[in-house]
Design a protein around this motif. Structure first.
Motif, PDB file in Angstrom:
ATOM      1  N   LYS A   1       2.169   1.470  -3.152  1.00 29.25           N
ATOM      2  CA  LYS A   1       1.512   2.163  -4.308  1.00 29.25           C
ATOM      3  C   LYS A   1       0.609   3.411  -4.422  1.00 29.25           C
ATOM      4  CE  LYS A   1      -2.897   0.541  -6.876  1.00 29.25           C
ATOM      5  NZ  LYS A   1      -3.839  -0.834  -6.687  1.00 29.25           N
ATOM      6  N   TYR A   2       0.977   4.105  -3.029  1.00 26.63           N
ATOM      7  CA  TYR A   2       0.498   4.700  -2.505  1.00 26.63           C
ATOM      8  C   TYR A   2       1.160   6.269  -1.883  1.00 26.63           C
ATOM      9  CZ  TYR A   2      -3.954   2.516  -4.275  1.00 26.63           C
ATOM     10  OH  TYR A   2      -4.727   1.645  -5.236  1.00 26.63           O
ATOM     11  N   PRO A   3       2.491   6.235  -1.931  1.00 24.45           N
ATOM     12  CA  PRO A   3       3.316   6.844  -1.531  1.00 24.45           C
ATOM     13  C   PRO A   3       3.150   8.146  -1.002  1.00 24.45           C
ATOM     14  CG  PRO A   3       4.199   7.049  -3.315  1.00 24.45           C
ATOM     15  CD  PRO A   3       3.421   5.903  -3.579  1.00 24.45           C
ATOM     16  N   ASN A   4       2.194   8.993  -1.327  1.00 19.88           N
ATOM     17  CA  ASN A   4       1.373  10.136  -1.250  1.00 19.88           C
ATOM     18  C   ASN A   4       0.415  10.584  -1.075  1.00 19.88           C
ATOM     19  OD1 ASN A   4       4.287  11.479  -1.703  1.00 19.88           O
ATOM     20  ND2 ASN A   4       3.766  11.284  -3.698  1.00 19.88           N
ATOM     21  N   GLN A   5      -0.187   9.496  -0.673  1.00 15.88           N
ATOM     22  CA  GLN A   5      -2.170   9.481   0.156  1.00 15.88           C
ATOM     23  C   GLN A   5      -1.882   8.382   1.407  1.00 15.88           C
ATOM     24  OE1 GLN A   5      -4.698   8.839  -3.655  1.00 15.88           O
ATOM     25  NE2 GLN A   5      -2.536   9.284  -4.683  1.00 15.88           N
TER      26      GLN A   5
ATOM     27  N   ASP B   1      -4.110   8.528   3.183  1.00 20.07           N
ATOM     28  CA  ASP B   1      -5.500   7.414   3.333  1.00 20.07           C
ATOM     29  C   ASP B   1      -5.453   6.837   2.866  1.00 20.07           C
ATOM     30  OD1 ASP B   1      -4.956   8.941   1.140  1.00 20.07           O
ATOM     31  OD2 ASP B   1      -6.968   9.291   1.294  1.00 20.07           O
ATOM     32  N   ARG B   2      -4.738   6.122   1.841  1.00 17.18           N
ATOM     33  CA  ARG B   2      -4.692   5.312   0.993  1.00 17.18           C
ATOM     34  C   ARG B   2      -3.804   3.743   1.562  1.00 17.18           C
ATOM     35  NH1 ARG B   2      -6.911   5.988  -4.025  1.00 17.18           N
ATOM     36  NH2 ARG B   2      -6.903   3.870  -4.236  1.00 17.18           N
ATOM     37  N   PHE B   3      -2.894   4.453   2.696  1.00 16.24           N
ATOM     38  CA  PHE B   3      -2.834   2.813   3.029  1.00 16.24           C
ATOM     39  C   PHE B   3      -2.825   2.686   5.096  1.00 16.24           C
ATOM     40  CE2 PHE B   3       0.827   5.848   2.710  1.00 16.24           C
ATOM     41  CZ  PHE B   3       0.960   7.068   4.005  1.00 16.24           C
TER      42      PHE B   3
ATOM     43  N   ALA C   1       0.592  -1.387  -0.154  1.00 12.18           N
ATOM     44  CA  ALA C   1      -0.106   0.061   0.292  1.00 12.18           C
ATOM     45  C   ALA C   1       1.289   0.993   0.021  1.00 12.18           C
ATOM     46  CB  ALA C   1      -0.780  -0.074   1.161  1.00 12.18           C
ATOM     47  N   ARG C   2       2.016   1.155   0.701  1.00 10.86           N
ATOM     48  CA  ARG C   2       2.668   2.315   1.490  1.00 10.86           C
ATOM     49  C   ARG C   2       3.735   2.639  -0.259  1.00 10.86           C
ATOM     50  NH1 ARG C   2       4.831   5.541   4.702  1.00 10.86           N
ATOM     51  NH2 ARG C   2       3.553   5.573   6.877  1.00 10.86           N
TER      52      ARG C   2
END
Length: 547
Positions: free
Chosen positions: A77-81, A83-85, A74-75
């Motif tokens: 895939k969405y390093p700058n989001q 709330d996604r991880f 998750a980190r």
């Protein structure tokens, strides 16, 4: 130097406390006022501990590894989001909490290591989310708790070896540097980190040197001790530093090179004219002096102590008669032992007056008869009384005076030292003979006790007997005899006459002093080399011949 288990945060866990339970629901109302859901959770957790086996271990590890992979994915895939991880992080946190149950089955530690889970756990100490790193620190503290590892020596060694091989020391200290003590949770994690390091040392003593070689822990500890404000972590830092120094010459030298002598002097200087405010702060002050005394073992650190005006500071502390009084005497004793420059500085800055005031301040006045002694006066810290406080002070002052005689062999300083035993009608020789009689009786009592033990079929070799007599007061008695030897060799007629008079009054002779010196002579070791041993024996033989 025991750490108070009742710290305000993150106390060391006991075996029965290794599982922590949390309820996100509000308490259920009932007549007794109990939270039934919490009680049910506790029951379930206790059952989990009881049923902990290899199958459960594998299940916990598998679940943890799965959540770890999900969080990593998750980190990435969405390093700058965030709330996604975030959800995967919460789940990972929960899995780490569940692993704490393993502290209930230390016999499974070898299997935990075999499953290659240790690297995965330790890598999380560098996780970007500090909360994850904190729960890992708590987990390590639980797994290595001394109560958990008790009677599980082999599993403990397996776990600790695996932790060290996977860089636990480096990772713990790196994480320590990023923790902020303004945050309560991170402050608790600091304590947990220090506790884990202490646990590792308990299982594997070589960790004390390893952690100083591989990490910047000493630098962090010095930084913590520099802080003027007192808190429980500063207290624990002082204790960990003492543990690291107490049996490692390498660590003593390393800290000396890091300006450690000066830092410790500054730390204790805050108490030169005031007492600690509470027992915990008093314990920290004692730890700081323990560190200072350990640091004064290597010769180069004695030199740093003198250059940093440590001798002057200790004399000031003695004059103030606060709770650090006895500790200052102890530090001076360490500094002057086998180091003439410290002895010379002590005399030059008028330390003799202070030392002999302490020596005579311990004097018990004769009351009714010579065997009935009044309790001696010496400044006592009422908040932190110790059973042998007065005896230890007595022994330290005798040792300090013996060090002065050994370090100052000639010149005007020697004359000033000797003159102290002539003034006021040789009252200090009277005091010395008082101590001689008292310690002689203590050693005789211990000798009789050992004879009785042998009659009760408890066999002891000669070395053990000698060590027991040393502990009972023989070492101090030997130092007193050495001081008397110095006085006799000065060939001062007044001092010699006084010594002979006092010996006669106690129905003793110079032979009694010679016997003590001879035993000391025969037991001088070669720890400092054969050449130094021969020099020391030669000095004692000179006293024996003169007497």
């Amino acid at each position: 130097m025991e750490v108070d288990d009742a710290r305000n945060h993150a106390p060391k866990r006991k075996r029965d406390d290794v599982v922590s339970t949390h309820s996100s629901q509000p308490p259920n109302g009932n007549d007794a006022g109990f939270d039934l859901s919490l009680l049910e959770a506790v029951e379930k957790s206790q059952n989990a501990v009881e049923m902990l086996d290899l199958r459960t271990l594998k299940k916990l590890v598998l679940s943890f590894e799965r959540r770890l992979k999900e969080n990593i994915a998750a980190r990435l895939k969405y390093p700058n989001q965030p709330d996604r991880f975030a959800d995967s992080e919460i789940e990972l946190h929960e899995e780490l909490q569940k692993l704490k149950v393993l502290a209930g089955g230390p016999e499974l530690y070898p299997e935990l290591v075999a499953l290659n889970t240790i690297p995965s756990i330790l890598n999380l100490l560098g996780h970007d989310n500090t909360d994850i790193a904190i729960v890992v620190v708590q987990l390590l503290q639980d797994l290595t708790d001394e109560d958990v590892l008790e009677d599980n020596d082999e599993p403990a060694r397996v776990l600790v070896d695996a932790l060290i091989e996977n860089n636990v020391l480096e990772l713990l200290v790196q994480n320590l540097h990023r923790l902020s003590e303004t945050d309560p949770d991170e402050m608790a994690a600091v304590y947990s980190t220090l506790s884990t390091i202490e646990n590792l040392i308990e299982v594997k003593p070589t960790v004390a040197e390893l952690v100083c070689e591989r990490t910047k822990l000493l630098k962090w500890l010095l930084g913590k001790i520099r802080v003027r404000e007192f808190d429980s972590n500063k207290q624990y830092a002082s204790e960990i530093l003492a543990i690291l120094l107490q049996s490692s010459t390498a660590n003593q030298k390393r800290l000396g090179q890091m300006n450690g002598v000066d830092v410790l002097l500054q730390a204790v200087a805050m108490y030169k004219s005031k007492d600690p405010k509470n027992p915990d702060e008093d314990e920290m002050l004692e730890n700081l002096f323990d560190c200072l005394c350990c640091l004064l073992m290597p010769l180069e650190n004695k030199e740093r102590f003198v250059k940093a005006e440590g001798v002057e500071l200790m004399i000031i502390i003695m004059k103030q008669k606060k709770s650090a009084y006895g500790s200052a005497i102890r530090a001076l004793d360490f500094a002057m032992t086998k180091y003439p420059p410290a002895c010379e500085r002590f005399v030059d800055v008028l330390g003799l007056k202070t030392a002999f005031a302490a020596f005579m301040g311990l004097t018990a006045k004769f009351f009714l008869n010579v065997n009935l002694l009044l309790k001696p006066f010496i400044p006592t810290n009422k908040k932190n009384k110790k059973e042998r406080y007065h005896e230890e002070l007595e022994e330290r002052i005798v040792s300090l005076i013996a060090s002065l005689f050994a370090g100052i062999m000639r010149g005007s300083r020697r004359e000033r030292l000797l003159s102290k035993f002539v003034e006021n009608e040789c009252e200090k020789i009277d005091r010395l003979m008082e101590l001689h009689m008292r310690y002689s009786e203590r050693v005789k009592a211990e000798t009789e006790r050992m004879k009785q033990l042998e009659l009760d079929y408890l066999e002891m070799d000669e070395e053990e007997k000698y060590n027991r007599r040393l502990e009972s007061g023989l070492y101090t008695l030997q130092l007193i005899a050495i001081i008397l030897g110095h006085l006799w060799c000065s060939e001062n007629h007044q001092m010699r006459a006084r010594i002979e008079l006092l010996l006669k009054q106690q129905k003793l002779s110079k032979n009694d002093i010679k016997d003590i010196l001879q035993e000391y002579h025969d037991n001088i070791g070669d720890l400092d080399g054969l050449e130094e041993k021969e020099r020391a024996q030669s000095r004692i033989q000179k006293f024996i011949s003169s007497l």
